[in-house]
Scaffold this active site. Structure first.
Site, PDB file in Angstrom:
ATOM      1  N   ASN A  10      -0.996  -0.166  -2.153  1.00 50.44           N
ATOM      2  CA  ASN A  10      -2.210   0.418  -1.911  1.00 50.44           C
ATOM      3  C   ASN A  10      -2.070   0.582  -0.953  1.00 50.44           C
ATOM      4  OD1 ASN A  10      -4.769   1.871  -2.660  1.00 50.44           O
ATOM      5  ND2 ASN A  10      -5.747   0.882  -3.988  1.00 50.44           N
ATOM      6  N   TRP A  11      -2.318   2.004   0.035  1.00 46.36           N
ATOM      7  CA  TRP A  11      -2.333   1.266   0.805  1.00 46.36           C
ATOM      8  C   TRP A  11      -4.335   2.498   1.249  1.00 46.36           C
ATOM      9  CZ3 TRP A  11       1.315   3.534   5.806  1.00 46.36           C
ATOM     10  CH2 TRP A  11       2.593   2.803   5.047  1.00 46.36           C
ATOM     11  N   LYS A  12      -5.044   2.345   0.358  1.00 53.11           N
ATOM     12  CA  LYS A  12      -6.416   2.793   0.635  1.00 53.11           C
ATOM     13  C   LYS A  12      -6.490   3.542   1.745  1.00 53.11           C
ATOM     14  CE  LYS A  12      -7.217  -1.717  -1.181  1.00 53.11           C
ATOM     15  NZ  LYS A  12      -8.461  -3.034  -1.171  1.00 53.11           N
ATOM     16  N   HIS A  93     -10.195   2.576  -9.098  1.00 56.24           N
ATOM     17  CA  HIS A  93     -10.021   1.522  -8.421  1.00 56.24           C
ATOM     18  C   HIS A  93     -11.540   0.947  -8.620  1.00 56.24           C
ATOM     19  CE1 HIS A  93      -9.479  -1.262  -4.882  1.00 56.24           C
ATOM     20  NE2 HIS A  93      -8.352  -0.762  -5.562  1.00 56.24           N
ATOM     21  N   GLU A  95     -12.752  -0.042  -6.293  1.00 63.02           N
ATOM     22  CA  GLU A  95     -13.641   0.844  -4.253  1.00 63.02           C
ATOM     23  C   GLU A  95     -14.128   2.236  -4.941  1.00 63.02           C
ATOM     24  OE1 GLU A  95     -10.784  -0.125  -2.145  1.00 63.02           O
ATOM     25  OE2 GLU A  95     -10.527  -2.178  -2.383  1.00 63.02           O
ATOM     26  N   GLU A 163      -7.252  -6.009 -11.374  1.00 63.84           N
ATOM     27  CA  GLU A 163      -8.212  -6.070 -10.312  1.00 63.84           C
ATOM     28  C   GLU A 163      -9.233  -7.157 -10.422  1.00 63.84           C
ATOM     29  OE1 GLU A 163      -5.949  -3.866  -7.106  1.00 63.84           O
ATOM     30  OE2 GLU A 163      -7.187  -2.836  -8.416  1.00 63.84           O
ATOM     31  N   GLY A 169      -8.822  -8.237  -1.914  1.00 61.29           N
ATOM     32  CA  GLY A 169      -8.892  -8.238   0.283  1.00 61.29           C
ATOM     33  C   GLY A 169      -9.622  -9.686   0.101  1.00 61.29           C
ATOM     34  N   SER A 208      -5.238  -9.582  -3.430  1.00 63.68           N
ATOM     35  CA  SER A 208      -4.913 -10.660  -2.618  1.00 63.68           C
ATOM     36  C   SER A 208      -3.449 -11.131  -3.167  1.00 63.68           C
ATOM     37  CB  SER A 208      -6.270 -11.996  -2.729  1.00 63.68           C
ATOM     38  OG  SER A 208      -6.946 -11.182  -1.959  1.00 63.68           O
ATOM     39  N   GLY A 229      -3.066  -4.213  -2.196  1.00 63.19           N
ATOM     40  CA  GLY A 229      -3.219  -3.637  -1.478  1.00 63.19           C
ATOM     41  C   GLY A 229      -2.834  -4.000   0.232  1.00 63.19           C
ATOM     42  N   GLY A 230      -3.591  -5.229   1.116  1.00 68.50           N
ATOM     43  CA  GLY A 230      -3.009  -5.322   2.141  1.00 68.50           C
ATOM     44  C   GLY A 230      -1.830  -5.798   2.698  1.00 68.50           C
TER      45      GLY A 230
HETATM   46  P1  PGA Z   1      -5.271  -6.558  -1.410  1.00 69.41           P
HETATM   47  O1  PGA Z   1      -6.124  -5.423  -2.738  1.00 69.41           O
HETATM   48  O2  PGA Z   1      -3.779  -6.482  -2.647  1.00 69.41           O
HETATM   49  O3  PGA Z   1      -5.682  -6.164  -0.922  1.00 69.41           O
HETATM   50  O4  PGA Z   1      -6.322  -7.467  -2.602  1.00 69.41           O
HETATM   51  C1  PGA Z   1      -5.558  -4.627  -4.210  1.00 69.41           C
HETATM   52  C2  PGA Z   1      -6.137  -3.770  -4.781  1.00 69.41           C
HETATM   53  O5  PGA Z   1      -7.058  -3.300  -4.515  1.00 69.41           O
HETATM   54  O6  PGA Z   1      -5.851  -2.998  -5.044  1.00 69.41           O
END
Ligand code: PGA
Length: 248
Positions: A10-12, A93, A95, A163, A169, A208, A229-230
């Site tokens: 997930n590149w956000k 998600h 966010e 999640e 993050g 994470s 994500g990251g």
């Molecule tokens: P993260 O994000 O791996 O950076 O913690 C995961 C996500 O929000 O899908």
């Protein structure tokens, strides 16, 4: 199906045309591990070019609107992201739930719209730290799952991502035993919601995940993959997660 690991990046809100080379490098690692289903969800602006440049590699979206079209400034319909080359979308998600006020009902409608357009759906659920501290994590997550659960769901197009909001993050990851408990609760709830066929729905862990902890997380019962994500932004970080998944 449930034993084939599924690793989604997930590149956000990260990635310009310049980063297409990172997607190509990731797709090259994925091609070497064909026992793993891997994909990247870049920002919508990169879907078409990422898809064109990487045939056979699963490009997804990060959201879609629940309506087919209309007066929804700034939004994209499921048909639009599909036409751009996405084959699935992340939906609900945390966010988006937090920043855009998306409700369970919205997420359910989005998943149904995605399916109607021929897309797969990855529905995200997860508790906040306060909810976990209050001992409500399982109730919150299974409640979100029930509320967000689309009509006619089937493992061929539905994936769930657990999640924990406090793990996203932050570099903090739940204990394996907590992940096991939650994924078992999600599996049970899926059984109650859809009956037969629920065992084949893949349940991803997200928050994470990285090359150092992926093996341990992916070994937890009912963890069928990861939403990353990251650590999905380049092949140096994402490649080891795909490799870890390929060992199962
Ligand atoms: P993260 O994000 O791996 O950076 O913690 C995961 C996500 O929000 O899908």
């Amino acid at each position: 199906m449930a034993n084939r690991k599924y690793i989604v990046g997930n590149w956000k809100m990260n990635g310009l045309q310049q980063q297409l080379s990172d997607i190509a490098a990731i797709a090259a690692v994925a091609a070497k591990h064909d026992n793993v289903d891997a994909g990247i969800c870049p920002p919508a602006t990169l879907i078409a070019s990422a898809n064109a440049a990487n045939p056979g590699f699963a490009i997804g979206a990060q959201d879609c609107h629940f309506n087919e079209n209309g007066a929804h400034t700034g939004n994209l319909s499921a048909a639009m992201i599909k036409e751009a080359g996405a084959t699935y979308s992340i939906l609900g998600h945390s966010e988006r739930r937090a920043d855009h006020g998306e409700s369970d009902e919205d997420v359910k409608a989005k998943a149904e719209a995605a399916h109607a357009a021929g897309l797969g759906a990855i529905i995200c659920v997860g508790e906040t730290e306060e909810e976990r501290d209050a001992g409500q994590a399982v109730a919150v997550v299974t409640g979100q799952l029930s509320g967000s659960f689309p009509e006619g769901a089937d493992a061929s197009w539905l994936t769930i991502a657990y999640e924990p909001v406090w793990a996203i993050g932050t570099g903090r990851v739940p204990e394996a035993s907590d992940v096991e408990e939650m994924h078992a609760a999600i599996r049970n709830k899926l059984g109650a919601l859809m009956g037969e066929g629920s065992d084949a729905v893949r349940i991803l862990y997200g928050g994470s995940m990285n090359g150092g902890n992926a093996s341990e997380l992916l070994a937890v019962p009912n963890v069928d993959g990861g939403l990353v994500g990251g650590a999905s932004l380049n092949a140096e970080k994402f490649g080891p997660i795909i490799e870890a998944a390929s060992a199962f």
